[in-house]
Design an enzyme around this catalytic site. Structure first.
Site, PDB file in Angstrom:
ATOM      1  N   LYS A 198      15.048   2.763  13.950  1.00 18.98           N
ATOM      2  CA  LYS A 198      14.602   2.601  12.564  1.00 18.98           C
ATOM      3  C   LYS A 198      13.180   2.047  12.522  1.00 18.98           C
ATOM      4  CE  LYS A 198      14.988  -0.514   8.707  1.00 18.98           C
ATOM      5  NZ  LYS A 198      15.568  -1.777   8.208  1.00 18.98           N
ATOM      6  N   ASP A 223      18.082   3.375   6.994  1.00 16.16           N
ATOM      7  CA  ASP A 223      18.428   1.997   6.643  1.00 16.16           C
ATOM      8  C   ASP A 223      19.671   2.027   5.755  1.00 16.16           C
ATOM      9  OD1 ASP A 223      17.568   2.897   4.180  1.00 16.16           O
ATOM     10  OD2 ASP A 223      16.177   1.250   3.824  1.00 16.16           O
TER      11      ASP A 223
END
Length: 244
Positions: free
Chosen positions: A153, A172
């Site tokens: 991420k 996310d």
């Protein structure tokens, strides 16, 4: 005896038939949400709603973005930006973070939560960038994943936002929630969700798509009470928890 044998012979043949039917149903349901025309419609609606979506973490360079992304774990971008206002004045370079007093740094980033682990990650990342990458944040996924505190991420945020490199899709909590609500994936694991999205979202859209979904999650498609009345995706959304 013969009649019993024939009856017995029928049972095994009946079960596979039902099993095949179920599998076919599952397969159809799985691909329903990712039909190319539907995906194109979703992207068009996102463009309509968020044409200028971008990363909301304030930063002046790739290094600041890396640090802010590490700080953003389990914390809002608003809070991170508040902390960053003074943080990058005191620690303007990787060297400054690497030489920081851990106890002082912990207190300075305390409002972002998990401050002890984040301090270790930030100082570790700063040292790695100095020692292995000549003081520059690396530009490849493979290299970034070796930096402390930088999982996929974080790496996708830095590569996409700072360098314009589409190596993947940022996943996310907002992307997890909305990609499932839109039936673009049936997975809950971030890595599997990213792979599912990368298969159906054109690569040239990966960076913008990530920002648009995150904006949509913060502004409209909220976790507890999605504002479906205000959502321009409502008519093509398959979510079971609509509020309309």
């Amino acid at each position: 005896m013969n009649k019993k044998k024939k009856a017995t012979d029928r049972k095994p043949s009946a079960k596979p038939a039902r099993s095949v039917k179920r599998d076919a149903t599952k397969k159809t349901a799985a691909v329903g949400g990712t039909d190319p025309k539907r995906v194109a419609a979703i992207l068009a609606k996102l463009d309509e709603a968020y044409p200028a979506a971008s990363c909301e973490l304030k930063h002046e360079n790739a290094f600041q973005l890396l640090i802010s992304t590490i700080l953003s774990a389990q914390c809002t971008d608003v809070r991170v930006n508040q902390v960053a206002q003074t943080l990058y004045t005191k620690y303007p370079t990787p060297e400054a973070f690497a030489d920081a007093n851990p106890s002082e740094l912990e207190q300075e980033i305390r409002p972002t939560g998990f401050f002890r682990n984040k301090t270790k990650s930030i100082m570790g990342a700063s040292k790695a960038i100095i020692e292995r990458f000549g003081g520059q944040v690396p530009r490849t996924m493979e290299e970034l994943l070796t930096v402390p505190g930088a999982a996929r991420k974080t790496a996708n945020v830095v590569l996409g936002t700072a360098y314009g490199i589409a190596s993947g899709i940022v996943v996310d909590t907002h992307v997890i929630r909305i990609s499932n609500r839109l039936d673009l994936t049936r997975n809950e694991d971030p890595k599997k969700i990213e792979q599912d999205l990368m298969k159906v979202i054109p690569k040239e859209r990966w960076i913008l798509f990530s920002h648009q979904i995150i904006w949509h999650g913060r502004r409209v498609c909220k976790a507890r009470k999605p504002q479906c009345v205000e959502c321009n995706l409502e008519k093509i959304c398959y979510s079971k928890d609509k509020t309309v």
